[in-house]
Design an enzyme around this catalytic site. Sequence first.
Site, PDB file in Angstrom:
ATOM      1  N   GLU A   1      -5.330  -9.807   8.484  1.00 20.64           N
ATOM      2  CA  GLU A   1      -6.459  -9.988   8.685  1.00 20.64           C
ATOM      3  C   GLU A   1      -6.714 -11.735   7.685  1.00 20.64           C
ATOM      4  O   GLU A   1      -6.850 -11.835   6.323  1.00 20.64           O
ATOM      5  CB  GLU A   1      -7.372 -10.037   7.614  1.00 20.64           C
ATOM      6  CG  GLU A   1      -7.114  -7.888   8.883  1.00 20.64           C
ATOM      7  CD  GLU A   1      -7.655  -6.876   8.260  1.00 20.64           C
ATOM      8  OE1 GLU A   1      -8.101  -6.824   7.663  1.00 20.64           O
ATOM      9  OE2 GLU A   1      -8.340  -6.211   9.121  1.00 20.64           O
TER      10      GLU A   1
ATOM     11  N   ARG B   1       4.011   0.259  13.405  1.00 24.68           N
ATOM     12  CA  ARG B   1       3.890  -1.445  12.872  1.00 24.68           C
ATOM     13  C   ARG B   1       3.401  -1.565  10.840  1.00 24.68           C
ATOM     14  O   ARG B   1       3.057  -0.140  10.153  1.00 24.68           O
ATOM     15  CB  ARG B   1       2.294  -2.027  12.961  1.00 24.68           C
ATOM     16  CG  ARG B   1       2.076  -2.933  12.122  1.00 24.68           C
ATOM     17  CD  ARG B   1       0.312  -3.991  12.187  1.00 24.68           C
ATOM     18  NE  ARG B   1      -0.076  -4.783  11.395  1.00 24.68           N
ATOM     19  CZ  ARG B   1      -1.349  -5.218  10.949  1.00 24.68           C
ATOM     20  NH1 ARG B   1      -2.289  -4.435  11.018  1.00 24.68           N
ATOM     21  NH2 ARG B   1      -1.436  -5.562  10.010  1.00 24.68           N
TER      22      ARG B   1
ATOM     23  N   GLN C   1       0.591  -1.418   0.024  1.00 27.37           N
ATOM     24  CA  GLN C   1      -0.510  -0.028   0.024  1.00 27.37           C
ATOM     25  C   GLN C   1       1.036   1.023  -0.498  1.00 27.37           C
ATOM     26  O   GLN C   1       0.424   2.076  -0.530  1.00 27.37           O
ATOM     27  CB  GLN C   1      -1.155   0.263   1.240  1.00 27.37           C
ATOM     28  CG  GLN C   1      -2.126  -1.262   0.683  1.00 27.37           C
ATOM     29  CD  GLN C   1      -2.820  -1.032   2.353  1.00 27.37           C
ATOM     30  OE1 GLN C   1      -2.566  -1.357   3.274  1.00 27.37           O
ATOM     31  NE2 GLN C   1      -3.685  -0.884   2.009  1.00 27.37           N
TER      32      GLN C   1
ATOM     33  N   HIS D   1      -1.979  -5.040 -12.659  1.00 21.76           N
ATOM     34  CA  HIS D   1      -1.274  -4.684 -14.417  1.00 21.76           C
ATOM     35  C   HIS D   1      -2.116  -5.691 -15.127  1.00 21.76           C
ATOM     36  O   HIS D   1      -1.851  -5.156 -16.417  1.00 21.76           O
ATOM     37  CB  HIS D   1      -0.012  -5.396 -14.216  1.00 21.76           C
ATOM     38  CG  HIS D   1       1.253  -4.696 -13.362  1.00 21.76           C
ATOM     39  ND1 HIS D   1       2.445  -4.917 -12.904  1.00 21.76           N
ATOM     40  CD2 HIS D   1       0.820  -3.334 -12.851  1.00 21.76           C
ATOM     41  CE1 HIS D   1       3.029  -3.632 -12.396  1.00 21.76           C
ATOM     42  NE2 HIS D   1       2.212  -2.587 -12.147  1.00 21.76           N
TER      43      HIS D   1
ATOM     44  N   ASP E   1       2.412   0.384  -8.231  1.00 23.46           N
ATOM     45  CA  ASP E   1       3.738   0.489  -8.321  1.00 23.46           C
ATOM     46  C   ASP E   1       4.760   1.872  -7.846  1.00 23.46           C
ATOM     47  O   ASP E   1       5.513   1.677  -8.191  1.00 23.46           O
ATOM     48  CB  ASP E   1       3.582   1.020 -10.265  1.00 23.46           C
ATOM     49  CG  ASP E   1       3.543  -0.116 -10.754  1.00 23.46           C
ATOM     50  OD1 ASP E   1       2.810  -0.910 -10.446  1.00 23.46           O
ATOM     51  OD2 ASP E   1       2.952   0.015 -12.296  1.00 23.46           O
TER      52      ASP E   1
ATOM     53  N   GLU F   1      -5.456  -2.093  13.735  1.00 23.21           N
ATOM     54  CA  GLU F   1      -6.060  -1.243  12.990  1.00 23.21           C
ATOM     55  C   GLU F   1      -7.618  -1.240  13.581  1.00 23.21           C
ATOM     56  O   GLU F   1      -8.394  -2.175  14.359  1.00 23.21           O
ATOM     57  CB  GLU F   1      -5.805  -2.385  11.542  1.00 23.21           C
ATOM     58  CG  GLU F   1      -5.179  -2.070  10.873  1.00 23.21           C
ATOM     59  CD  GLU F   1      -5.454  -2.929   9.504  1.00 23.21           C
ATOM     60  OE1 GLU F   1      -6.214  -2.505   9.039  1.00 23.21           O
ATOM     61  OE2 GLU F   1      -4.235  -3.878   9.485  1.00 23.21           O
TER      62      GLU F   1
ATOM     63  N   TYR G   1     -13.201  -1.989  12.785  1.00 19.76           N
ATOM     64  CA  TYR G   1     -13.547  -1.236  12.025  1.00 19.76           C
ATOM     65  C   TYR G   1     -15.167  -0.663  12.196  1.00 19.76           C
ATOM     66  O   TYR G   1     -15.257   0.356  12.475  1.00 19.76           O
ATOM     67  CB  TYR G   1     -13.576  -0.695  10.292  1.00 19.76           C
ATOM     68  CG  TYR G   1     -11.824  -0.848   9.961  1.00 19.76           C
ATOM     69  CD1 TYR G   1     -11.132  -1.761  10.275  1.00 19.76           C
ATOM     70  CD2 TYR G   1     -11.392   0.451   9.857  1.00 19.76           C
ATOM     71  CE1 TYR G   1      -9.852  -2.034   9.844  1.00 19.76           C
ATOM     72  CE2 TYR G   1      -9.550   0.589   9.702  1.00 19.76           C
ATOM     73  CZ  TYR G   1      -9.181  -0.235   9.614  1.00 19.76           C
ATOM     74  OH  TYR G   1      -7.742  -0.438   8.951  1.00 19.76           O
TER      75      TYR G   1
ATOM     76  N   HIS H   1       1.065  -9.487   5.082  1.00 21.37           N
ATOM     77  CA  HIS H   1       0.076  -8.321   5.207  1.00 21.37           C
ATOM     78  C   HIS H   1      -0.089  -8.200   3.303  1.00 21.37           C
ATOM     79  O   HIS H   1      -0.032  -7.436   2.593  1.00 21.37           O
ATOM     80  CB  HIS H   1       0.700  -6.883   5.254  1.00 21.37           C
ATOM     81  CG  HIS H   1      -0.322  -6.084   5.177  1.00 21.37           C
ATOM     82  ND1 HIS H   1      -0.912  -5.779   6.277  1.00 21.37           N
ATOM     83  CD2 HIS H   1      -1.705  -5.808   4.414  1.00 21.37           C
ATOM     84  CE1 HIS H   1      -2.052  -5.181   6.089  1.00 21.37           C
ATOM     85  NE2 HIS H   1      -2.711  -5.168   4.910  1.00 21.37           N
TER      86      HIS H   1
ATOM     87  N   ASN I   1      -8.019  -6.340  14.625  1.00 20.84           N
ATOM     88  CA  ASN I   1      -8.767  -5.317  13.688  1.00 20.84           C
ATOM     89  C   ASN I   1      -9.759  -5.016  13.746  1.00 20.84           C
ATOM     90  O   ASN I   1     -10.378  -5.542  13.007  1.00 20.84           O
ATOM     91  CB  ASN I   1      -8.090  -5.786  12.205  1.00 20.84           C
ATOM     92  CG  ASN I   1      -6.231  -5.850  11.593  1.00 20.84           C
ATOM     93  OD1 ASN I   1      -5.561  -5.539  12.787  1.00 20.84           O
ATOM     94  ND2 ASN I   1      -6.223  -5.935  10.617  1.00 20.84           N
TER      95      ASN I   1
HETATM   96  C1  GAL Z   1      -7.542  -3.462   6.619  1.00 20.09           C
HETATM   97  C2  GAL Z   1      -6.808  -3.425   5.876  1.00 20.09           C
HETATM   98  C3  GAL Z   1      -5.625  -2.707   5.733  1.00 20.09           C
HETATM   99  C4  GAL Z   1      -6.565  -1.718   5.158  1.00 20.09           C
HETATM  100  C5  GAL Z   1      -7.693  -1.355   5.818  1.00 20.09           C
HETATM  101  C6  GAL Z   1      -8.828  -0.646   5.517  1.00 20.09           C
HETATM  102  O1  GAL Z   1      -8.554  -5.174   6.252  1.00 20.09           O
HETATM  103  O2  GAL Z   1      -5.326  -4.864   6.205  1.00 20.09           O
HETATM  104  O3  GAL Z   1      -4.578  -3.113   4.671  1.00 20.09           O
HETATM  105  O4  GAL Z   1      -6.681  -1.646   4.200  1.00 20.09           O
HETATM  106  O5  GAL Z   1      -8.394  -2.954   6.083  1.00 20.09           O
HETATM  107  O6  GAL Z   1      -9.766  -0.726   4.594  1.00 20.09           O
END
Ligand code: GAL
Length: 490
Positions: free
Chosen positions: A187, A97, A40, A60, A72, A398, A331, A142, A329
Site C-alpha cells: 500500500e 503472506r 502488527q 513510544h 511491543d 487483503e 476493503y 509493510h 488490497n
Molecule cells: C491495510 C493494511 C493492513 C491492515 C488493514 C486493515 O491498509 O495494509 O496492515 O491494517 O489495512 O485496516
Amino acid sequence: MAFTKTVALLLLAASDLVVKGEVRKFPDTLSFGVATAAYQIEGAWNVSDKGESIWDHFTHTTDTIKDRSNGDLACDSYNQHKRDIEMVKELGVDYYRFSISWTRILPDGFSNRLSQDGIVYYDTLINDLIAANITPFVTIYHWDLPQRLQDLGGWTNPMMADFFTDFAKVAFEAFGDRVKSWLTFNEPWVVCLEGYGSVTKAPALGMTGIAEYMCAHNLLKAHAKAYHLYDDVYRPIQKGRVGLSLNTNWHEPATQSPTDLEAAERAMQFYLGWFGHPVFSREGDYPQVMKDRIAQNSLAQGYPRSRLPEFTSEEISYIKGTHDFFGLNHYTTTLVRMPKKVLEGPSFYDIDLGTEIFRDPAWPGSASFWLKVVPWGFRNLLNWIKKNYNNPEIIVFENGFSDIDNKNDTDRISYYNKYLNALLDAIEDGCNVSAYTAWSLMDNFEWLEGYTERFGLYYVDFNDPKRPRTAKASALYYKSILETRTIERK
Ligand code: GAL
C-alpha cells in the site's frame, strides 16, 4: 433486428439473475491465503539487536494510538510462530503472506550490519511453513521503516531507492532459495498519503500537497530498482515472482451526471492510478489528470514548478512493467461527487483531487468508520483494473472486516460470503484473478486504532500476556470454503 436485440437483452438478464442459495464453485486455479504484517503481530520490538522502527518510535513518543497501546508485544508471534503456522495449516490455505521487519534483520537500516538472530527468525518461519506445505509470500516493506532512515528524511530522501534495494537484496539473498513470491511494498498510497500528507500513519508528517508526492516518487523508484535487481540477478536462479500491492476503495459516482462521473474517475486515478499508471499502464508515468491538475494548481498557487515531481523519460521506462502480477488490497467503496466550492492551499484531497468523498449511510458498517460493506464495488473495481491495465493477473492481497470483540463473528462471515461472491462475479466477467488473501490470520495491532478494532479469523486475548489464540466462527467458515472450493450465494 428488434427481435434479436430483445433476445440478447433477455439472455443478458438471465445471466445476471441471482439465484439465492446457489452453490458456486471457485476455479481450480484460484488459490487462497491469509495475511499479517511484522509490526502488527511480532512484538519483541527490542530483543537481541533489533533496531528501532518508525512505528516503535511513533507509539513510544506520541499519544496518538487510541488505546495508548503499541506493538511491543503485539501477538507475540516472534515467540509463537509455531502456533501461527498451526492456525494457517488448520485453515487449509495455500499460502501465508507475512512481512519482514527491516530493523530486525538490518538493525541500523543499512546493509553493512546484519542481525544473525533476525535472519534466523525468518529462516525458521519460512522453513516451518514449507515443512507444513504452506507457501511463504513475503512482503519486504509493510510500513516499519528504520527510524534512522526516517531521521534522514524517510521516503522524501532520494537515496531511499538505494537503501531499500540494499534491504531487498539481503532478503533475496537470505531467503530467495525458498521464497518464490515477493511483494516490494504494501500500500504505497497509505505510506505516502497517510504518513507524509496527513498524520494518520507514522511518521505523521502532515505536509499535504507536497510530501506525499515526494514520497511516492522515491518509493516508485525504489520498487523499480528492487524489481530490476531481482529480474537481473535473482530471477534466473531463484525463479520467483515480484510485485507490489496497491490499495484502493472503489469510487462510485454519486450520480450519473457527467461531472460526478468525471469526479469518480478522477478519484480512481488519484488513488489507484497514482502508483498503478507508472507501473502497469502501456505509457507509464503518472496519470495525465494528476500531472495536469497538480501543475496548474501549483502555478496558480505561486510555486515555481509542479508540486508533483517529474520523471525523466528514462525513469518512466525503468518503472514501467516492473510487475509479475497486479497486487490489490481492497476493503470498501465510497461515493464521489464534484464539490460545491473549491478550497485553497496545497492539498491532495481538496485542491488536487478536488472531489467530495462520502459514504451512503444505508450501507452496513463495521468497527472501522471507513469500512462499509459494499460487495458490488469489489466487482466493479476488478473490472476497472481489467479495463485500464490490459487484463493483468490480479492477486488480492487483503480483504476483510473489522469488529470490536466477538468470537461468534457472523458479520465477518457475511462480509466474506458477499465479497467472495463478488469476486466470483468478477471472474465470470473475465477478470483474471489468481489468488485471494483474507486480512487477517488473527487480531492484531491495527495502527492508530491499537487493539480496539479486530480483523482476525482467530481471536487473540490481549489481556493475557501469553496472547492465546482461538478460532472464531469466521475461521471455520473460511476453512469450509477452502475445503469445498465452493461458496453459497446468500
Ligand atoms: C491495510 C493494511 C493492513 C491492515 C488493514 C486493515 O491498509 O495494509 O496492515 O491494517 O489495512 O485496516
